[in-house]
Design a protein around this motif. Structure first.
Motif, PDB file in Angstrom:
ATOM      1  N   ASN A 104      -7.892  -1.165  -9.152  1.00  0.00           N
ATOM      2  CA  ASN A 104      -7.017  -1.705  -8.105  1.00  0.00           C
ATOM      3  C   ASN A 104      -7.558  -1.255  -6.751  1.00  0.00           C
ATOM      4  O   ASN A 104      -6.989  -0.362  -6.111  1.00  0.00           O
ATOM      5  CB  ASN A 104      -5.578  -1.224  -8.305  1.00  0.00           C
ATOM      6  CG  ASN A 104      -4.591  -2.001  -7.449  1.00  0.00           C
ATOM      7  OD1 ASN A 104      -4.974  -2.634  -6.460  1.00  0.00           O
ATOM      8  ND2 ASN A 104      -3.320  -1.960  -7.829  1.00  0.00           N
ATOM      9  N   PRO A 105      -8.672  -1.869  -6.304  1.00  0.00           N
ATOM     10  CA  PRO A 105      -9.325  -1.395  -5.083  1.00  0.00           C
ATOM     11  C   PRO A 105      -8.466  -1.496  -3.828  1.00  0.00           C
ATOM     12  O   PRO A 105      -8.579  -0.651  -2.935  1.00  0.00           O
ATOM     13  CB  PRO A 105     -10.562  -2.288  -4.980  1.00  0.00           C
ATOM     14  CG  PRO A 105     -10.265  -3.474  -5.827  1.00  0.00           C
ATOM     15  CD  PRO A 105      -9.393  -2.985  -6.926  1.00  0.00           C
ATOM     16  N   GLU A 106      -7.594  -2.508  -3.742  1.00  0.00           N
ATOM     17  CA  GLU A 106      -6.768  -2.649  -2.547  1.00  0.00           C
ATOM     18  C   GLU A 106      -5.754  -1.520  -2.433  1.00  0.00           C
ATOM     19  O   GLU A 106      -5.525  -0.996  -1.334  1.00  0.00           O
ATOM     20  CB  GLU A 106      -6.059  -4.009  -2.557  1.00  0.00           C
ATOM     21  CG  GLU A 106      -6.989  -5.189  -2.309  1.00  0.00           C
ATOM     22  CD  GLU A 106      -7.771  -5.040  -1.005  1.00  0.00           C
ATOM     23  OE1 GLU A 106      -7.146  -4.723   0.036  1.00  0.00           O
ATOM     24  OE2 GLU A 106      -9.007  -5.221  -1.036  1.00  0.00           O
ATOM     25  N   LYS A 107      -5.151  -1.134  -3.553  1.00  0.00           N
ATOM     26  CA  LYS A 107      -4.200  -0.022  -3.514  1.00  0.00           C
ATOM     27  C   LYS A 107      -4.922   1.288  -3.208  1.00  0.00           C
ATOM     28  O   LYS A 107      -4.447   2.105  -2.416  1.00  0.00           O
ATOM     29  CB  LYS A 107      -3.458   0.094  -4.847  1.00  0.00           C
ATOM     30  CG  LYS A 107      -2.502   1.287  -4.901  1.00  0.00           C
ATOM     31  CD  LYS A 107      -1.647   1.293  -6.152  1.00  0.00           C
ATOM     32  CE  LYS A 107      -0.801   2.562  -6.247  1.00  0.00           C
ATOM     33  NZ  LYS A 107      -0.053   2.865  -5.031  1.00  0.00           N
ATOM     34  N   ALA A 108      -6.085   1.486  -3.849  1.00  0.00           N
ATOM     35  CA  ALA A 108      -6.856   2.706  -3.606  1.00  0.00           C
ATOM     36  C   ALA A 108      -7.268   2.789  -2.134  1.00  0.00           C
ATOM     37  O   ALA A 108      -7.182   3.854  -1.514  1.00  0.00           O
ATOM     38  CB  ALA A 108      -8.088   2.721  -4.503  1.00  0.00           C
ATOM     39  N   LYS A 109      -7.707   1.655  -1.591  1.00  0.00           N
ATOM     40  CA  LYS A 109      -8.120   1.618  -0.183  1.00  0.00           C
ATOM     41  C   LYS A 109      -6.931   1.924   0.733  1.00  0.00           C
ATOM     42  O   LYS A 109      -7.064   2.698   1.693  1.00  0.00           O
ATOM     43  CB  LYS A 109      -8.708   0.246   0.134  1.00  0.00           C
ATOM     44  CG  LYS A 109      -9.174   0.076   1.563  1.00  0.00           C
ATOM     45  CD  LYS A 109     -10.093  -1.126   1.705  1.00  0.00           C
ATOM     46  CE  LYS A 109      -9.430  -2.428   1.397  1.00  0.00           C
ATOM     47  NZ  LYS A 109     -10.323  -3.583   1.682  1.00  0.00           N
ATOM     48  N   LYS A 110      -5.782   1.336   0.444  1.00  0.00           N
ATOM     49  CA  LYS A 110      -4.588   1.569   1.261  1.00  0.00           C
ATOM     50  C   LYS A 110      -4.182   3.040   1.237  1.00  0.00           C
ATOM     51  O   LYS A 110      -3.875   3.627   2.276  1.00  0.00           O
ATOM     52  CB  LYS A 110      -3.437   0.704   0.745  1.00  0.00           C
ATOM     53  CG  LYS A 110      -2.151   0.844   1.538  1.00  0.00           C
ATOM     54  CD  LYS A 110      -1.063  -0.049   0.970  1.00  0.00           C
ATOM     55  CE  LYS A 110       0.251   0.116   1.743  1.00  0.00           C
ATOM     56  NZ  LYS A 110       1.331  -0.744   1.170  1.00  0.00           N
ATOM     57  N   ASP A 111      -4.202   3.649   0.055  1.00  0.00           N
ATOM     58  CA  ASP A 111      -3.830   5.064  -0.064  1.00  0.00           C
ATOM     59  C   ASP A 111      -4.815   5.961   0.669  1.00  0.00           C
ATOM     60  O   ASP A 111      -4.424   6.931   1.331  1.00  0.00           O
ATOM     61  CB  ASP A 111      -3.757   5.463  -1.542  1.00  0.00           C
ATOM     62  CG  ASP A 111      -2.572   4.835  -2.258  1.00  0.00           C
ATOM     63  OD1 ASP A 111      -1.659   4.340  -1.581  1.00  0.00           O
ATOM     64  OD2 ASP A 111      -2.577   4.833  -3.510  1.00  0.00           O
ATOM     65  N   PHE A 112      -6.101   5.652   0.525  1.00  0.00           N
ATOM     66  CA  PHE A 112      -7.118   6.461   1.202  1.00  0.00           C
ATOM     67  C   PHE A 112      -6.966   6.375   2.712  1.00  0.00           C
ATOM     68  O   PHE A 112      -6.975   7.392   3.410  1.00  0.00           O
ATOM     69  CB  PHE A 112      -8.517   6.005   0.800  1.00  0.00           C
ATOM     70  CG  PHE A 112      -9.607   6.675   1.605  1.00  0.00           C
ATOM     71  CD1 PHE A 112     -10.082   7.918   1.243  1.00  0.00           C
ATOM     72  CD2 PHE A 112     -10.126   6.074   2.748  1.00  0.00           C
ATOM     73  CE1 PHE A 112     -11.069   8.558   1.991  1.00  0.00           C
ATOM     74  CE2 PHE A 112     -11.105   6.700   3.504  1.00  0.00           C
ATOM     75  CZ  PHE A 112     -11.572   7.943   3.118  1.00  0.00           C
TER      76      PHE A 112
END
Length: 228
Positions: free
Chosen positions: A199-207
């Motif tokens: 889930n790259p979009e969620k990971a990116k948002k969290d980072f």
């Protein structure tokens, strides 16, 4: 009374009418790397997450009561040997910075750069220095429900007035000096075959939520110190 108010306003303006140079040296695109747990195997960049942080950093300097100027001709070797505290052996660096500022007609510098020296890192991150992995997300071996938020960017600042090279001192959760922290999830975060994020979009948002919080806090502290 009116004359007094005008003089006071002019005094305040003159205090804040500093011209500060901004120098940058880092890779600005967000990436994901995967670290194997096999001894001796390198950590490798797996995917680019299609996000450039420079627009966010540029926006930080808007609406500040300080003049900022991007400086392109700064030699980062000037700060080689900076040890993070102000002791006598920083004097040579500070005199070079003072000369640079005076030669370029500025009152100080803010330096945002990556530290590409593997001796300052622990495995499995050490091999990422060779790949210019300056910040981003790391997954690791059999740890399938955890992301590591990695940062290799540092901020320093210098003013001619103080003739001191310093870094922003902040709490741990605000500091950009923290190389790595992590976030746990309830589900798997990467594909075991491709090693890519599920889930790259969620990971990116969290980072980015964590990363921008640290960047903003660091710059705000620098601005406060510069205005003193």
């Amino acid at each position: 009374m009116k004359k007094y108010i005008i003089i006071l306003l002019l005094f305040n303006i003159s205090l804040n009418a500093q011209k500060i140079g901004i120098v940058e040296k880092f890779k600005s695109n967000l990436q994901h790397a995967h670290a194997s747990l096999v001894i001796g195997e390198n950590t490798k960049v797996v995917e680019d997450l299609n996000y450039d942080i420079k627009p966010h950093i540029d926006s930080i300097f808007m609406n500040k009561n300080i003049q900022f100027e991007k400086i392109e001709n700064f030699d980062f070797s000037i700060i080689n040997g900076y040890n993070g505290v102000h002791l006598n052996w920083n004097k040579e660096i500070e005199e070079k910075l003072k000369k640079f500022c005076l030669d370029n007609g500025i009152d100080g510098l803010i330096l945002l750069f990556s530290v590409n020296d593997p001796k300052y890192s622990i495995q499995p991150n050490r091999t990422l220095y060779k790949q210019n992995f300056d910040f981003g997300i790391i997954t690791s071996g059999g740890i399938k429900k955890q992301l590591y938020f990695f940062n290799n960017l540092k901020i320093l600042y210098y003013t001619v007035k103080s003739n001191r090279l310093n870094y922003p001192i902040l709490k741990r959760d605000e500091s950009l000096s923290i190389t790595q922290n992590f976030k746990k999830y309830d589900e798997f975060v990467f594909d075991t075959k491709t090693k890519k994020l599920l889930n790259p979009e969620k990971a990116k948002k969290d980072f980015l939520k964590d990363f921008f919080y640290r960047i903003d806090a660091s710059f705000n502290e620098v601005f406060r110190e510069i205005k003193k």
